[in-house]
Design a protein around this motif. Structure first.
Motif, mmCIF file in Angstrom:
data_model
loop_
_atom_site.group_PDB
_atom_site.id
_atom_site.type_symbol
_atom_site.label_atom_id
_atom_site.label_comp_id
_atom_site.label_asym_id
_atom_site.label_seq_id
_atom_site.Cartn_x
_atom_site.Cartn_y
_atom_site.Cartn_z
ATOM 1 N N HIS A 79 -13.658 -1.053 -0.814
ATOM 2 C CA HIS A 79 -15.807 -1.250 -1.964
ATOM 3 C C HIS A 79 -15.328 -2.684 -1.022
ATOM 4 O O HIS A 79 -14.597 -3.144 -0.620
ATOM 5 C CB HIS A 79 -14.688 -0.804 -2.712
ATOM 6 C CG HIS A 79 -14.179 0.441 -3.786
ATOM 7 N ND1 HIS A 79 -14.609 1.894 -3.214
ATOM 8 C CD2 HIS A 79 -12.868 1.120 -3.929
ATOM 9 C CE1 HIS A 79 -14.206 2.257 -4.169
ATOM 10 N NE2 HIS A 79 -12.750 1.937 -4.020
ATOM 11 N N SER A 101 -2.733 1.391 -3.462
ATOM 12 C CA SER A 101 -3.548 0.893 -4.313
ATOM 13 C C SER A 101 -4.443 -0.786 -3.417
ATOM 14 O O SER A 101 -3.845 -1.066 -2.862
ATOM 15 C CB SER A 101 -3.465 -0.456 -5.809
ATOM 16 O OG SER A 101 -2.842 0.509 -6.324
ATOM 17 N N PRO A 102 -5.276 -0.994 -3.226
ATOM 18 C CA PRO A 102 -5.796 -1.719 -2.396
ATOM 19 C C PRO A 102 -5.745 -3.315 -3.063
ATOM 20 O O PRO A 102 -4.442 -3.591 -4.300
ATOM 21 C CB PRO A 102 -7.655 -2.156 -2.322
ATOM 22 C CG PRO A 102 -7.746 -0.846 -3.159
ATOM 23 C CD PRO A 102 -6.645 -0.465 -3.894
ATOM 24 N N SER A 124 -11.456 -2.706 3.547
ATOM 25 C CA SER A 124 -11.572 -2.669 2.553
ATOM 26 C C SER A 124 -12.309 -1.874 1.523
ATOM 27 O O SER A 124 -13.791 -1.334 2.664
ATOM 28 C CB SER A 124 -12.775 -3.410 1.761
ATOM 29 O OG SER A 124 -13.485 -4.062 0.686
ATOM 30 N N TYR A 149 0.993 -1.338 0.148
ATOM 31 C CA TYR A 149 0.217 -0.021 0.061
ATOM 32 C C TYR A 149 1.323 1.217 0.303
ATOM 33 O O TYR A 149 0.933 2.241 -0.924
ATOM 34 C CB TYR A 149 -1.337 -0.274 1.300
ATOM 35 C CG TYR A 149 -1.331 1.542 1.454
ATOM 36 C CD1 TYR A 149 -2.734 1.304 0.825
ATOM 37 C CD2 TYR A 149 -1.226 1.551 2.294
ATOM 38 C CE1 TYR A 149 -3.822 3.100 0.938
ATOM 39 C CE2 TYR A 149 -1.781 3.443 2.928
ATOM 40 C CZ TYR A 149 -3.273 3.783 2.329
ATOM 41 O OH TYR A 149 -3.728 4.762 2.097
ATOM 42 N N SER A 161 -5.195 -7.070 -2.761
ATOM 43 C CA SER A 161 -5.210 -8.817 -2.851
ATOM 44 C C SER A 161 -4.807 -9.309 -2.226
ATOM 45 O O SER A 161 -4.044 -9.463 -2.185
ATOM 46 C CB SER A 161 -6.147 -8.831 -4.426
ATOM 47 O OG SER A 161 -4.754 -9.440 -5.170
ATOM 48 N N ARG A 172 -7.528 -5.298 0.499
ATOM 49 C CA ARG A 172 -7.843 -4.296 1.642
ATOM 50 C C ARG A 172 -6.238 -2.886 1.812
ATOM 51 O O ARG A 172 -5.750 -3.566 0.656
ATOM 52 C CB ARG A 172 -7.413 -5.349 2.589
ATOM 53 C CG ARG A 172 -8.703 -6.655 2.515
ATOM 54 C CD ARG A 172 -9.991 -5.904 3.146
ATOM 55 N NE ARG A 172 -10.464 -7.286 3.519
ATOM 56 C CZ ARG A 172 -11.367 -7.497 2.738
ATOM 57 N NH1 ARG A 172 -11.408 -6.565 1.259
ATOM 58 N NH2 ARG A 172 -12.990 -8.074 3.061
ATOM 59 N N SER A 176 -15.686 -4.934 -3.784
ATOM 60 C CA SER A 176 -15.500 -6.125 -4.301
ATOM 61 C C SER A 176 -13.650 -5.531 -4.551
ATOM 62 O O SER A 176 -13.194 -6.240 -5.027
ATOM 63 C CB SER A 176 -15.993 -5.571 -5.781
ATOM 64 O OG SER A 176 -15.958 -4.873 -6.353
ATOM 65 N N ALA A 177 -13.760 -5.209 -3.502
ATOM 66 C CA ALA A 177 -11.985 -4.313 -3.290
ATOM 67 C C ALA A 177 -10.970 -5.315 -2.898
ATOM 68 O O ALA A 177 -11.278 -5.887 -1.562
ATOM 69 C CB ALA A 177 -11.509 -3.245 -3.308
#
Length: 338
Positions: free
Chosen positions: A61, A24-25, A59, A19, A27, A66, A63-64
């Motif tokens: 979002h 970015s998140p 999270s 991060y 996965s 962490r 569906s994103a």
């Protein structure tokens, strides 16, 4: 697995590092591919659920992946962060620009500009002068019939130069008498006390001398005000980022730095020892600072002086903490010498 870390801690470490690197998140698939883990994506997902329940990641979002919370970054910094060696070019810049021959105010200005330039972030220095600084020498030098140069030197070697314009010209007797009064009022006195003494002496002087010395007092008062204000460098970096990202949160930080007294109240209690301190986002308790971090270190105890580096919460702590410490150590070496 990294020595001393549980699997969950190692996963947190990998999430925070990723991060901080790209913002970015992260996965579970990306984490599972790390050779240090040697576990499945399902195992990683289970650990991430536990970390989320502990408030260490979240999270952004549904569906994103962490991202770490402030609490998660704090745990990473306190337990897992490995500081990088200071690059030799940075060390050379510090040694070349921050030299012992510089008076305190100029030394602080050089350090602030250097930190801001090297990092592209905002550097903040406590007021160069503490209350109660002592005047060691004062002089008035004629430059021209209508111009005088005021020179005031304080106990730390800082020199105030101001050109005083006197449209009617200054007679030699007026100059001599004014200089006598200045020396009697100011020399070996604390700055503000000296101004007060000088003001009382003017009650018995003629209009020409009074007008000249009121001009001197105005310059002294202005310098005292300036020297007791914190120094902030690199605001343009933050302003450019706020404009390019259209980020109202960064705009609020820019506005805060225009009146940094609130920030000074936050930092001053942290400067009670020589240990480096780090404030992450919401830890500050100041809404405008929720999206930024501040690294701060004291470089002089008496008078208390400290510096800070302010930047986005997602900054390279491993590299920037050693830089702040090296700058503080260089200033401390020069200002605390016997």
């Amino acid at each position: 697995m990294t020595a001393g870390l549980s699997r969950s801690e190692l996963i947190l470490k990998l999430i925070v590092e990723q991060y901080l690197a790209d913002g970015s998140p992260v996965s579970s698939k990306l984490i599972a591919e790390n050779a240090a883990l040697q576990v499945s994506s399902a195992t990683v997902r289970n650990s991430m659920v536990q970390l989320e329940q502990l408030g260490l990641i979240r999270s952004p979002h549904t569906s994103a992946g962490r991202i770490p919370t402030t609490q998660g970054i704090r745990l990473f910094i306190d337990k897992m962060l490995q500081l990088e060696p200071l690059p030799s070019r940075w060390l050379n810049d510090i040694q070349q620009h921050l030299v012992p021959q510089l008076p305190v105010s100029l030394l602080c200005q050089k350090a602030g500009q250097l930190l801001a330039n090297l990092t592209g972030l905002v550097s903040i220095f406590s007021a160069p002068k503490a209350a109660g600084r002592v005047i060691r020498q004062v002089d008035l030098v004629r430059l021209a019939p209508d111009r005088l140069l005021l020179v005031v030197i304080d106990e730390e070697g800082d020199i105030l130069h101001r050109v005083l314009w006197q449209p009617q010209g200054i007679h030699a007797n007026t100059l001599s008498r004014s200089l006598c009064l200045l020396n009697a009022a100011l020399c070996n006195q604390q700055w503000l006390d000296g101004i007060s003494r000088l003001s009382l002496m003017l009650n018995t002087e003629d209009e020409t001398i009074t007008a000249l010395l009121k001009d001197v007092m105005a310059q002294l008062s202005l310098d005292e005000l300036q020297q007791n204000q914190p120094l902030v460098f690199g605001q343009h970096h933050l302003l450019q980022a706020a404009e390019s990202l259209k980020d109202p949160a960064l705009q609020q930080v820019v506005q805060l730095l225009e009146q940094p007294s609130c920030l000074m109240q936050l930092l001053q209690p942290l400067a009670t020892d020589n240990n480096t301190k780090l404030i992450l986002g919401k830890e500050s308790g100041i809404a405008q600072l929720y999206n930024v971090s501040v690294i701060t270190v004291r470089y002089q105890a008496d008078p208390q002086r400290f510096l800070a580096l302010l930047g986005p919460r997602r900054m390279n702590y491993a590299r920037l903490i050693p830089l702040v410490e090296a700058c503080g150590q260089q200033l401390s070496k020069h200002l605390n010498r016997a």
